[in-house]
Design a protein around this motif. Sequence first.
Motif, PDB file in Angstrom:
ATOM      1  N   LEU A   1       2.026   1.607  -3.585  1.00  0.00           N
ATOM      2  CA  LEU A   1       1.224   1.941  -4.251  1.00  0.00           C
ATOM      3  C   LEU A   1       0.802   3.654  -4.168  1.00  0.00           C
ATOM      4  O   LEU A   1       0.809   4.405  -5.193  1.00  0.00           O
ATOM      5  CB  LEU A   1      -0.150   1.292  -4.385  1.00  0.00           C
ATOM      6  CG  LEU A   1      -1.218   1.501  -5.275  1.00  0.00           C
ATOM      7  CD1 LEU A   1      -0.710   1.142  -6.772  1.00  0.00           C
ATOM      8  CD2 LEU A   1      -2.385   0.717  -4.818  1.00  0.00           C
ATOM      9  N   ASN A   2       0.638   3.994  -3.161  1.00  0.00           N
ATOM     10  CA  ASN A   2       0.420   5.476  -2.635  1.00  0.00           C
ATOM     11  C   ASN A   2       1.453   6.467  -2.878  1.00  0.00           C
ATOM     12  O   ASN A   2       1.126   7.511  -3.016  1.00  0.00           O
ATOM     13  CB  ASN A   2       0.083   5.433  -1.264  1.00  0.00           C
ATOM     14  CG  ASN A   2      -1.210   4.844  -0.878  1.00  0.00           C
ATOM     15  OD1 ASN A   2      -2.052   4.789  -1.627  1.00  0.00           O
ATOM     16  ND2 ASN A   2      -1.719   4.452   0.155  1.00  0.00           N
TER      17      ASN A   2
ATOM     18  N   ALA B   1       0.773  -1.162  -0.055  1.00  0.00           N
ATOM     19  CA  ALA B   1      -0.022   0.060  -0.047  1.00  0.00           C
ATOM     20  C   ALA B   1       0.966   1.354   0.012  1.00  0.00           C
ATOM     21  O   ALA B   1       0.501   2.481  -0.791  1.00  0.00           O
ATOM     22  CB  ALA B   1      -0.661   0.021   1.119  1.00  0.00           C
ATOM     23  N   GLU B   2       2.042   1.331   0.878  1.00  0.00           N
ATOM     24  CA  GLU B   2       2.790   2.405   0.879  1.00  0.00           C
ATOM     25  C   GLU B   2       3.514   2.736  -0.567  1.00  0.00           C
ATOM     26  O   GLU B   2       3.562   3.679  -1.004  1.00  0.00           O
ATOM     27  CB  GLU B   2       3.908   2.111   1.873  1.00  0.00           C
ATOM     28  CG  GLU B   2       3.542   2.389   3.195  1.00  0.00           C
ATOM     29  CD  GLU B   2       4.591   1.797   4.332  1.00  0.00           C
ATOM     30  OE1 GLU B   2       5.814   1.826   4.042  1.00  0.00           O
ATOM     31  OE2 GLU B   2       4.273   1.510   5.430  1.00  0.00           O
TER      32      GLU B   2
ATOM     33  N   ASP C   1     -10.929   0.954  -9.931  1.00  0.00           N
ATOM     34  CA  ASP C   1     -10.739   1.567  -8.760  1.00  0.00           C
ATOM     35  C   ASP C   1     -12.186   1.455  -7.879  1.00  0.00           C
ATOM     36  O   ASP C   1     -13.153   1.524  -8.241  1.00  0.00           O
ATOM     37  CB  ASP C   1     -10.469   2.915  -8.609  1.00  0.00           C
ATOM     38  CG  ASP C   1      -8.917   3.162  -9.194  1.00  0.00           C
ATOM     39  OD1 ASP C   1      -8.139   2.392  -8.543  1.00  0.00           O
ATOM     40  OD2 ASP C   1      -8.751   3.847 -10.032  1.00  0.00           O
TER      41      ASP C   1
ATOM     42  N   ALA D   1      -1.308   9.331 -11.152  1.00  0.00           N
ATOM     43  CA  ALA D   1      -2.450   8.318 -11.150  1.00  0.00           C
ATOM     44  C   ALA D   1      -2.197   7.785 -12.411  1.00  0.00           C
ATOM     45  O   ALA D   1      -2.075   8.247 -13.456  1.00  0.00           O
ATOM     46  CB  ALA D   1      -3.914   8.591 -10.916  1.00  0.00           C
TER      47      ALA D   1
ATOM     48  N   GLY E   1     -11.042   1.866  -2.251  1.00  0.00           N
ATOM     49  CA  GLY E   1      -9.635   2.070  -1.912  1.00  0.00           C
ATOM     50  C   GLY E   1      -8.810   1.064  -2.195  1.00  0.00           C
ATOM     51  O   GLY E   1      -7.614   0.931  -2.109  1.00  0.00           O
ATOM     52  N   GLN E   2      -9.163   0.348  -3.099  1.00  0.00           N
ATOM     53  CA  GLN E   2      -8.570  -0.992  -3.955  1.00  0.00           C
ATOM     54  C   GLN E   2      -8.403  -0.622  -5.115  1.00  0.00           C
ATOM     55  O   GLN E   2      -9.483   0.205  -6.039  1.00  0.00           O
ATOM     56  CB  GLN E   2      -9.184  -2.388  -3.710  1.00  0.00           C
ATOM     57  CG  GLN E   2      -9.491  -2.551  -2.161  1.00  0.00           C
ATOM     58  CD  GLN E   2      -9.701  -3.739  -1.994  1.00  0.00           C
ATOM     59  OE1 GLN E   2      -9.876  -4.701  -2.853  1.00  0.00           O
ATOM     60  NE2 GLN E   2     -10.013  -4.249  -0.662  1.00  0.00           N
ATOM     61  N   ARG E   3      -7.237  -1.105  -6.053  1.00  0.00           N
ATOM     62  CA  ARG E   3      -7.070  -0.839  -7.443  1.00  0.00           C
ATOM     63  C   ARG E   3      -7.028  -2.495  -7.991  1.00  0.00           C
ATOM     64  O   ARG E   3      -6.011  -2.900  -7.667  1.00  0.00           O
ATOM     65  CB  ARG E   3      -6.138  -0.131  -7.676  1.00  0.00           C
ATOM     66  CG  ARG E   3      -5.524   0.178  -9.210  1.00  0.00           C
ATOM     67  CD  ARG E   3      -4.698   1.387  -9.569  1.00  0.00           C
ATOM     68  NE  ARG E   3      -5.128   2.695  -8.743  1.00  0.00           N
ATOM     69  CZ  ARG E   3      -4.255   3.326  -8.261  1.00  0.00           C
ATOM     70  NH1 ARG E   3      -3.035   3.315  -8.170  1.00  0.00           N
ATOM     71  NH2 ARG E   3      -4.992   4.505  -7.977  1.00  0.00           N
TER      72      ARG E   3
END
Length: 79
Positions: A10-11, A7-8, A41, A16, A44-46
């Motif tokens: 990806l963020n 997640a880190e 999306d 985008a 909160g998931q992709r």
Amino acid sequence: MAGASFAERLNAIPVAPHRTGVERLIHPEVGELRLAYETLDAEGQRLVVHLPADDATAAALDRLNGRRPGALRAVEPYA
């Protein structure tokens, strides 16, 4: 869940990614591969889905995976 480290990363992506498109890759055994992708999306998931963008790529992926011809199909990306 994929985990905090995923997640880190990806963020940390500064821009985008495009929602749809075609990526071109060079594979050492079969050469050029063109993969159509679509990004979905939700909550909160992709999810990024890749499919062969043309018949030549579908055939090359079939050879790599030992699948019967046509098991993966070429698609037209959304405009």
